[in-house]
Design an enzyme around this catalytic site. Sequence first.
Site, PDB file in Angstrom:
ATOM      1  N   ASP A  28      -4.894  -6.302  -1.006  1.00 35.10           N
ATOM      2  CA  ASP A  28      -5.177  -5.182  -1.949  1.00 35.10           C
ATOM      3  C   ASP A  28      -6.714  -5.493  -2.735  1.00 35.10           C
ATOM      4  O   ASP A  28      -7.421  -6.503  -2.484  1.00 35.10           O
ATOM      5  CB  ASP A  28      -4.286  -5.523  -3.179  1.00 35.10           C
ATOM      6  CG  ASP A  28      -3.806  -4.283  -3.980  1.00 35.10           C
ATOM      7  OD1 ASP A  28      -4.704  -3.208  -3.768  1.00 35.10           O
ATOM      8  OD2 ASP A  28      -2.842  -4.500  -4.733  1.00 35.10           O
TER       9      ASP A  28
ATOM     10  N   CYS B 232      -4.715  -1.994   1.157  1.00 33.90           N
ATOM     11  CA  CYS B 232      -4.379  -1.340  -0.025  1.00 33.90           C
ATOM     12  C   CYS B 232      -5.560  -1.304  -0.969  1.00 33.90           C
ATOM     13  O   CYS B 232      -6.116  -2.482  -1.034  1.00 33.90           O
ATOM     14  CB  CYS B 232      -3.068  -2.153  -0.733  1.00 33.90           C
ATOM     15  SG  CYS B 232      -2.597  -1.250  -2.171  1.00 33.90           S
TER      16      CYS B 232
ATOM     17  N   ASP C 186      -0.434   4.711  -4.894  1.00 33.29           N
ATOM     18  CA  ASP C 186       0.380   3.991  -5.779  1.00 33.29           C
ATOM     19  C   ASP C 186       1.474   4.927  -6.175  1.00 33.29           C
ATOM     20  O   ASP C 186       2.405   4.596  -7.217  1.00 33.29           O
ATOM     21  CB  ASP C 186      -0.348   3.293  -6.883  1.00 33.29           C
ATOM     22  CG  ASP C 186      -0.667   2.116  -6.550  1.00 33.29           C
ATOM     23  OD1 ASP C 186      -0.417   1.307  -5.570  1.00 33.29           O
ATOM     24  OD2 ASP C 186      -1.787   1.576  -7.306  1.00 33.29           O
TER      25      ASP C 186
HETATM   26  C1  DGJ Z   1      -1.889  -1.960  -6.601  1.00 34.55           C
HETATM   27  C2  DGJ Z   1      -1.040  -1.786  -5.396  1.00 34.55           C
HETATM   28  O1  DGJ Z   1      -1.427  -0.567  -4.859  1.00 34.55           O
HETATM   29  C3  DGJ Z   1       0.394  -2.129  -5.736  1.00 34.55           C
HETATM   30  O2  DGJ Z   1       1.036  -1.691  -4.763  1.00 34.55           O
HETATM   31  C4  DGJ Z   1       0.576  -3.461  -6.404  1.00 34.55           C
HETATM   32  O3  DGJ Z   1       0.382  -4.443  -5.297  1.00 34.55           O
HETATM   33  C5  DGJ Z   1      -0.287  -3.700  -7.524  1.00 34.55           C
HETATM   34  N1  DGJ Z   1      -1.871  -3.436  -7.161  1.00 34.55           N
HETATM   35  C6  DGJ Z   1      -0.224  -5.019  -7.930  1.00 34.55           C
HETATM   36  O4  DGJ Z   1      -1.364  -5.715  -8.604  1.00 34.55           O
END
Ligand code: DGJ
Length: 731
Positions: A479, A527, A549
Amino acid sequence: MAIFYNEQEQLFHLQSQDMSYMIQLVKGYPAHAYWGKRLDERGNLSNLLMRVERCSFSPNPVAEDRSISLDTLPQEYPQYGTSDFRNPAYHVQLADGSRITELKYSGHRITAGKPPLEGLPAVYVESDKEAQTLELELADPYSGLKAVLSYTIFEQFNAIARSVRFINEGGQPLKLLRGLSASVDFADSDYECLHLSGAWTRERHIQRRELGPGCISIESRRGASSHQHNPFMALLRPATNEEQGEVYGFSLVYSGNFAAAAEVDQFDTTRVSIGLNPFDFAWELSSGEAFQTPEAVLVYSDEGLGGMSRTYHRLYRKRLCRGVHRDKERPILVNNWEATYFDFDAEKIEAIASEGSELGIELFVLDDGWFGKRDDDTTSLGDWTVDRAKLPGGLEDLAQRVNRLGLQFGLWVEPEMVSPESVLYQTHPDWCLHVPGRRRTEARSQLVLDYSRADVRDYIFEALSSILKQVPVAYVKWDMNRNMTEIGSAALAADRQMEIAHRYILGLYELLERLTAAFPHILFESCSGGGGRFDPGMLYYMPQTWTSDDTDAVERLKIQYGTSIVYPVSSMGAHVSAVPNHQVGRITSLTTRGDVAMSGNFGYELDLTKLAQEEKDMIKRQVAEYKEIRSLVQNGDLFRLKSPFLGNETAWMFVSEDRKEAVVYYFRVLAEPNAPLRRLKLKGLNPEYTYLQQTTGEAVRGDRLMHVGLHAPTETGDFISFSVRLRAIEE
Ligand code: DGJ
C-alpha cells in the site's frame, strides 16, 4: 511484422498485422510520416509528406529551402529553440547556459526482439521472433548530445513501444530539463481526446472531449501516477465508438510524475506527447553518462475503443506482467480491512478465516494494524515488527492457524512510509523526504521515506525479507497512502534536488525487483489508497492492483469500466463489502455486489462472522460460480456493451479465446417506471456457433445473440443486476 528501410526515400516502415508506422528523414530531421491502417511495403511515400512554403513566422532551418520549417514539419522527437514553437519532446541546457540543441540523424540499427530497459519496467518478449526494434540515432555535434529513439513493433499486437536514451558524448556536463518518451504529429485535428481522471474513491472516470486550438493536458505532480489522472491518453475520430472507428492510445509505463498533452496548432495539426513530467525535473548528465526515459506503449485500433482495450489487455497481461502468477488463476480472498479496521486480535482473524474456509474462499489477507503499536492510522509505519498485544503468537502462529483452515495467508504492508511516531523516525529523522528548515507536511499522520537513498531501501528490504522468510506468506498487499511534499533528499547534492521525484521511482522499482526476485512464489498486489498508482509500471512488478477504496457496487461500475479502457481485468481487485456501504452509505443487494466484484479479481471485504445463514448460502454459491468462470473473466476477451457514463445501464461480457464460452453481466442503476423493453446485443461470439444459455437451457445461435440480442430484465427495483452464462454446443 517487419521493419523495412528504404534507403532511397530514407523511409522506415514499421509494419505489424494491421498497422503501419512510418518515419522519414527530411534533411536529417526524423519526420513523422504515417501511423494507421497497415500499408503495403511496396510503393513510395514522397507525395504523402507534403512540404509547403509558409510565412516568416514559421522560420526555415535550411535558409535556401523555404519549404522546410520545423514549425510545420510533422516530427518524431521535436526540439526547442530552432523554429518549432509547439510542445518540444526534449529540452537540454548546456554548460554555457544555452538551451539550443539540434538532434539530427546519425545512424540506425534494426534488430530482432526487444532489449530490456535498464532499471525501468517495460513490455518484453519471450522470443526474438515476437518483435523487431528500430534504434534511430540522433546527434547534436556541437554539444555532444546523442539520443537513441527506440521503437519496437510486435508480431501479435498492433502496438509500438517507444523510449529514448540520452547520452552525453561531449566533454561538458549537460542538464536534461525535459525528456519525453514519445511524441506523434497527426496531420489534422478532427479528433476527440479521451483520458481517465477522477479522485480518491472515484478513479479513472472516462473524460472525452473535442480538440480545439491550444492544448489539452493532463499530468501528475504528486510523486505518483495518481488517482487524479492516469498516465494514458487517446485520440479518437468523433464517430469512433466501442466497435468501430480509429483510436490511437498512448500509455506510459511509469508510476510517478507524468505529463500527457494533445496540442492543436495553427494549421490544425495535432501533436500528442507523453512522458516524465518536466515540472520540477532536471537531470545532470556528466560527460559519458546516459539517461533512459520510461517507455510509452502506443496502440492503434480501427475497431473502436473496444479493439484498443483488448490489445492493451493482451499485451499487458502477457508481456508486461511477469512471474509465476502471470498465467495463474488468482485466488478468491477475504480481507479484514472493512471487517475490523484496526480492531482485531488473533481469535477474531481466525474466526473470519474459518467462515471463509466454509464458504470456499482461498486466501485470507491481514490488512493494516498488525505491527508496532498501530491501533489507528497515527503511528508505527516503519516499525515492521508484529504487535504482540494483538497477535501474541506472532504472524507465524496466525499464518499457520489460517493455513490449517485451508486458506493461504496474505499480509498488508506500507513500506514507503514512516510515522513520525515510530522508532524508525526517531532513529533516522533524515530518512524521509524533507527540506531542511521547512515544515514536514503530514498526510494521514505519515511522511514519505526517501527511496532515492540506497540505505533506506536496504533497510526496508531486510525488514520485509525477514518477515517473508519466516512467515508462510503467499500474498502481499503493498500500500502507499499519501503523495509527496517537500521533495528533498539529505543524501543528494543541492544542485541535483530536482532529480529526486524520479530517483524515488527508480529506487522503488529497484526494491520491487529485488523483492519479487527473492520471493517469486508470492502474489503481490499494489495499492495506493485504492487506485492511486494503478499504472503499467506497477503491473510489471505486481500483476494486480486494488482498483479503488470505493467498494460500493454502483460506484464500481464506472471505476471498473473506466479502468478497463487500458488495464486487463486480471489486474483489477474487486471485493464484495458490507451494506450500507462504508464509502457512500448505499444499500445494494448481495447479488449485485457479487456480480460487480465477479467482473474482476474476486474477493470479500466484510465480517463473515456477522452474516445471516441465507447470506452465507449465497456467498457459497458466488464463490463456487466464480471458480467456474474465473479463467474466462481473468483471461478472456472483454467486450463492453453499455457504458455507465452514458446512461442508467451498464453491461459487459467476457468471451473465451476459442469463443466457446461467455459470461454476460448487466446492471441497471435506478428503476424506471413503465420502462421500454430493451435488448442487449452481445459481442465477440462466433455467429455460427449455437450457445446454450445455462440458466434457461435455451439454445440460440451466435448471430441472433449479437444482432437481435437478449431481453434486458424487466424486474423492478434499484441497483439490479443479472448474469447469463453461455456455452457453445455441438449441433
Ligand atoms: C488504503 C487501502 O486502499 C485500504 O484497502 C486499506 O488497506 C487501508 N489503506 C489500510 O490503511
